[in-house]
Write a protein that holds these residues in place. Structure first.
Motif, PDB file in Angstrom:
ATOM      1  N   PRO A 137       0.835  -1.209   0.000  1.00 59.84           N
ATOM      2  CA  PRO A 137       0.000   0.000   0.000  1.00 59.84           C
ATOM      3  C   PRO A 137       0.868   1.256   0.000  1.00 59.84           C
ATOM      4  O   PRO A 137       2.018   1.241   0.432  1.00 59.84           O
ATOM      5  CB  PRO A 137      -0.807  -0.113   1.283  1.00 59.84           C
ATOM      6  N   SER A 138       0.293   2.343  -0.482  1.00 56.57           N
ATOM      7  CA  SER A 138       1.007   3.616  -0.469  1.00 56.57           C
ATOM      8  C   SER A 138       1.071   4.154   0.959  1.00 56.57           C
ATOM      9  O   SER A 138       0.384   3.667   1.864  1.00 56.57           O
ATOM     10  CB  SER A 138       0.308   4.617  -1.388  1.00 56.57           C
ATOM     11  N   GLU A 139       1.888   5.157   1.162  1.00 58.57           N
ATOM     12  CA  GLU A 139       2.060   5.714   2.502  1.00 58.57           C
ATOM     13  C   GLU A 139       0.800   6.415   3.001  1.00 58.57           C
ATOM     14  O   GLU A 139       0.657   6.665   4.205  1.00 58.57           O
ATOM     15  CB  GLU A 139       3.237   6.690   2.503  1.00 58.57           C
ATOM     16  N   TYR A 140      -0.104   6.734   2.084  1.00 53.50           N
ATOM     17  CA  TYR A 140      -1.341   7.412   2.490  1.00 53.50           C
ATOM     18  C   TYR A 140      -2.518   6.435   2.612  1.00 53.50           C
ATOM     19  O   TYR A 140      -3.659   6.853   2.802  1.00 53.50           O
ATOM     20  CB  TYR A 140      -1.698   8.490   1.472  1.00 53.50           C
ATOM     21  N   ALA A 141      -2.259   5.155   2.512  1.00 54.45           N
ATOM     22  CA  ALA A 141      -3.338   4.166   2.571  1.00 54.45           C
ATOM     23  C   ALA A 141      -3.945   4.116   3.968  1.00 54.45           C
ATOM     24  O   ALA A 141      -3.250   4.293   4.969  1.00 54.45           O
ATOM     25  CB  ALA A 141      -2.818   2.794   2.173  1.00 54.45           C
ATOM     26  N   ALA A 142      -5.228   3.855   4.023  1.00 53.58           N
ATOM     27  CA  ALA A 142      -5.948   3.700   5.297  1.00 53.58           C
ATOM     28  C   ALA A 142      -6.339   2.248   5.461  1.00 53.58           C
ATOM     29  O   ALA A 142      -6.663   1.551   4.497  1.00 53.58           O
ATOM     30  CB  ALA A 142      -7.188   4.590   5.321  1.00 53.58           C
ATOM     31  N   GLY A 143      -6.333   1.784   6.701  1.00 55.28           N
ATOM     32  CA  GLY A 143      -6.722   0.414   6.980  1.00 55.28           C
ATOM     33  C   GLY A 143      -5.567  -0.556   7.090  1.00 55.28           C
ATOM     34  O   GLY A 143      -5.773  -1.713   7.461  1.00 55.28           O
ATOM     35  N   HIS A 144      -4.356  -0.106   6.755  1.00 51.60           N
ATOM     36  CA  HIS A 144      -3.182  -0.983   6.829  1.00 51.60           C
ATOM     37  C   HIS A 144      -2.381  -0.655   8.073  1.00 51.60           C
ATOM     38  O   HIS A 144      -2.081   0.505   8.360  1.00 51.60           O
ATOM     39  CB  HIS A 144      -2.318  -0.808   5.581  1.00 51.60           C
ATOM     40  N   LYS A 145      -2.029  -1.694   8.821  1.00 52.28           N
ATOM     41  CA  LYS A 145      -1.287  -1.547  10.064  1.00 52.28           C
ATOM     42  C   LYS A 145       0.146  -2.003   9.851  1.00 52.28           C
ATOM     43  O   LYS A 145       0.388  -3.039   9.220  1.00 52.28           O
ATOM     44  CB  LYS A 145      -1.947  -2.362  11.172  1.00 52.28           C
ATOM     45  N   ASN A 146       1.080  -1.231  10.362  1.00 50.96           N
ATOM     46  CA  ASN A 146       2.494  -1.594  10.236  1.00 50.96           C
ATOM     47  C   ASN A 146       2.736  -2.970  10.854  1.00 50.96           C
ATOM     48  O   ASN A 146       2.271  -3.277  11.958  1.00 50.96           O
ATOM     49  CB  ASN A 146       3.390  -0.563  10.915  1.00 50.96           C
TER      50      ASN A 146
END
Length: 273
Positions: free
Chosen positions: A171-180
């Motif tokens: 995902p891009s750095e601005y993606a929402a919903g993705h957790k490191n």
């Protein structure tokens, strides 16, 4: 010779009997008719299928009863109580008619639903759907077992839904919903409309769970994946959407559930990660 003069006698007039006014005949017919029709209407209303007869008789009894009461108030009738009873029974018959109509129509509607359900059960049928042009299997998946990646579900109206295998992406750095620390997966959902009616995709829902505990997999919002389906799918056409889901790094599977709309059963795919 003189004539004997008779004294004047008063002139007598003929005597007539005193005038007697004829008694007025009571006009009790409307009140009596209202009572009879009200009784028949109320008894008919006890049978739901005769709601139509109860309604007709109830209306007539109500009209005749009110008219009969009016005559009684004017002194033209003597059965005010009977007319009132007929009016009340007319109202009761109308109420029973409304209840009977509701009961009858609901029973018919339920019967039609049961017939439609038995003829076209919306439970999905499984096919070996890796190739959308392949022969469609009429076998349904075993109870409690989801489908595998690439399999398709064909509903009774010939609407087909398939889910691809899960593919990792960044995902891009601005993606929402993705957790490191988690992994991001792309899943392709395809809808093929072989029915005779257009299919509205606005009610289609896609959810996912990951791992053996079935933890909800958050949908990733990013420019590399889509939010969901939009618009309609015309007969003979298909639509494809790529979803993104977030899962823990140690997750071994991703369970994706797709429900076309409220009229369809949801189906699940078990995707190996």
């Amino acid at each position: 010779m003189s004539q004997t003069q008779q004294p004047n006698q008063p002139q007598q007039h003929p005597q007539y009997p005193p005038f007697q006014q004829q008694p007025r005949v009571a006009r009790n017919g409307l009140g009596t008719a209202a009572l009879i029709l009200g009784v028949i209407g109320a008894l008919s209303g006890l049978i739901p299928l005769l709601f139509w007869l109860a309604g007709i008789l109830g209306v007539i009894a109500l009209i005749l009863g009110l008219t009969g009461r009016g005559r009684a108030k004017r002194g033209e009738a003597t059965n005010k109580g009977i007319a009132l009873t007929g009016t009340i029974l007319g109202l009761a018959a109308m109420g029973l008619a409304i209840f009977g109509a509701y009961t009858t129509f609901k029973a018919v509607d339920d019967a039609v639903d049961e017939i439609n359900k038995s003829v076209s059960d919306t439970k999905a049928k499984s096919t070996s759907g890796k190739d959308s042009g392949a022969d469609k299997s009429e076998d349904k998946p075993a109870d409690g077992k989801p489908l595998a990646a690439g399999d398709s579900i064909v509903y009774d109206d010939d609407l087909t839904v398939s889910v691809s295998n899960a593919v990792t992406f960044s995902p891009s750095e601005y993606a929402a919903g993705h957790k490191n620390g988690n992994h991001a997966y792309k899943v392709t959902v395809t809808v093929i409309n072989d029915s005779k009616e257009k299919f509205d995709t606005s009610l289609l829902t896609t959810n996912a769970r990951s791992g053996k505990d079935g933890v909800k997999a958050e949908q990733i919002i990013d420019d590399k994946v889509a939010m969901g389906f939009e618009g309609t799918v015309l007969p003979g056409k298909k639509a494809t959407v790529v979803y993104g889901f977030d899962a823990p790094a140690d997750a071994k599977n991703l369970t994706v559930e797709v429900t076309p709309s409220f009229d369809y059963d949801g189906s699940q795919w078990d995707l190996k990660l």
